[in-house]
Design an enzyme around this catalytic site. Structure first.
Site, PDB file in Angstrom:
ATOM      1  N   LYS A  51       0.818  -1.216   0.000  1.00  0.00           N
ATOM      2  CA  LYS A  51       0.000   0.000   0.000  1.00  0.00           C
ATOM      3  C   LYS A  51       0.850   1.263   0.000  1.00  0.00           C
ATOM      4  O   LYS A  51       2.049   1.242   0.247  1.00  0.00           O
ATOM      5  CB  LYS A  51      -0.972  -0.025   1.186  1.00  0.00           C
TER       6      LYS A  51
ATOM      7  N   ARG B 154      -3.830 -10.194   4.654  1.00  0.00           N
ATOM      8  CA  ARG B 154      -4.374 -10.140   3.292  1.00  0.00           C
ATOM      9  C   ARG B 154      -3.234  -9.670   2.389  1.00  0.00           C
ATOM     10  O   ARG B 154      -2.757  -8.539   2.522  1.00  0.00           O
ATOM     11  CB  ARG B 154      -5.568  -9.182   3.237  1.00  0.00           C
TER      12      ARG B 154
END
Length: 282
Positions: free
Chosen positions: A222, A256
């Protein structure tokens, strides 16, 4: 240890779970997770499983800031065949459908999904919680302020950890009233949060264990990682591994991820680290 009931199928979390990411949207921020074509989907699903993914999360709507909202019908067109194909090939692998639409969730579970992953925590579609309660599957409840289109303007907190905790306390009660028995909590790393909020949540992740629910951490590649390092998402694997390590040490139960092989090494090493220090205390 956690046990989750997915319509009679028991999912056990007795060590950290690795959830591999599959995105049917071409707008996903990381090119390595885009699987719009069926043959690419199946190759990528097989790779994720071979590299150590325990579960797979399949989404049809990009949630990056400013991404086009495709709507229910397009999401169904992208997701239902994908879930059916993956479930048919790997029936033993639990599949999570990543959606904030109740109708999409219901039809995805019919197609083979075992969990519903809702980035809105039931705030976008008022029918979501009741629908999941009737489906009888675990629900991944994520914290986000606003929507993916507006969240960057809503990253304001006096105390981000306290606000996320308060959100979860209220959403867990809403889930209970809707008949949802198994809830997984995702603090929403990067959703309506600046880098400082993300790092604070990671540092104080253990505080969220007060809720008594499994914790999912979604930090893989991210922007807080690649912008802090001054690299691209494609170059953010090492940074991801560092934060996965901190996440597991601080209480995460589920990672995840885009890269299960690297995540699996984190799980093995952090579990060995934990066992060694447990023995030292005896």
């Amino acid at each position: 240890m956690w046990t989750l009931n997915a319509r009679g199928k028991i999912l056990t979390i007795d060590q950290p779970v690795i959830m591999g990411i599959l995105n049917r949207s071409k707008e996903s921020f990381y090119s390595g997770s885009r699987v719009a074509e069926d043959d690419v989907l199946m190759r990528q699903a097989g790779r994720l499983i071979d590299e150590g993914a325990d579960w797979l999360d399949i989404g049809g709507q990009s949630t990056r800031p400013g991404a086009e909202v495709v709507g229910e019908e397009e999401e169904l067109r992208r997701l239902l065949p994908a879930i059916a194909m993956v479930h048919r090939e790997w029936p033993e692998v639990p599949l999570s459908v990543d959606t904030w639409h109740a109708r999409v969730a219901a039809l995805a579970v019919e197609a083979g999904a075992s969990l519903v992953n809702d980035v809105s925590g039931g705030k976008v579609d008022p029918a979501m919680l009741e629908t999941v309660g009737k489906l009888g599957v675990p629900y991944i409840c994520m914290h986000m302020k606003g929507t993916p289109a507006t969240m960057n303007s809503e990253a304001h907190y006096e105390d981000v950890v306290r606000e996320v905790l308060d959100f979860f306390v209220h959403r867990i009660e809403a889930c209970r009233r809707a008949g949802i028995h198994d809830v997984i909590l995702d603090p929403g790393w990067g959703f309506a949060k600046l880098a400082v909020h993300n790092f604070r949540l990671l540092h104080d992740l253990s505080v969220l264990r007060i809720c008594g629910k499994p914790l999912l951490l979604g930090v893989s590649r991210k922007s807080t990682i690649y912008r802090t390092l001054g690299v691209s998402p494609e170059e953010a694997l090492n940074g991801t591994t560092v934060l996965h390590t901190l996440g597991l040490i601080n209480g995460a139960d589920i990672l995840r991820v885009h890269d299960p092989a690297a995540a699996r090494e984190v799980v093995v090493l952090t579990e060995a680290y934990r066992r060694a220090n447990e023995k030292k205390g005896r």
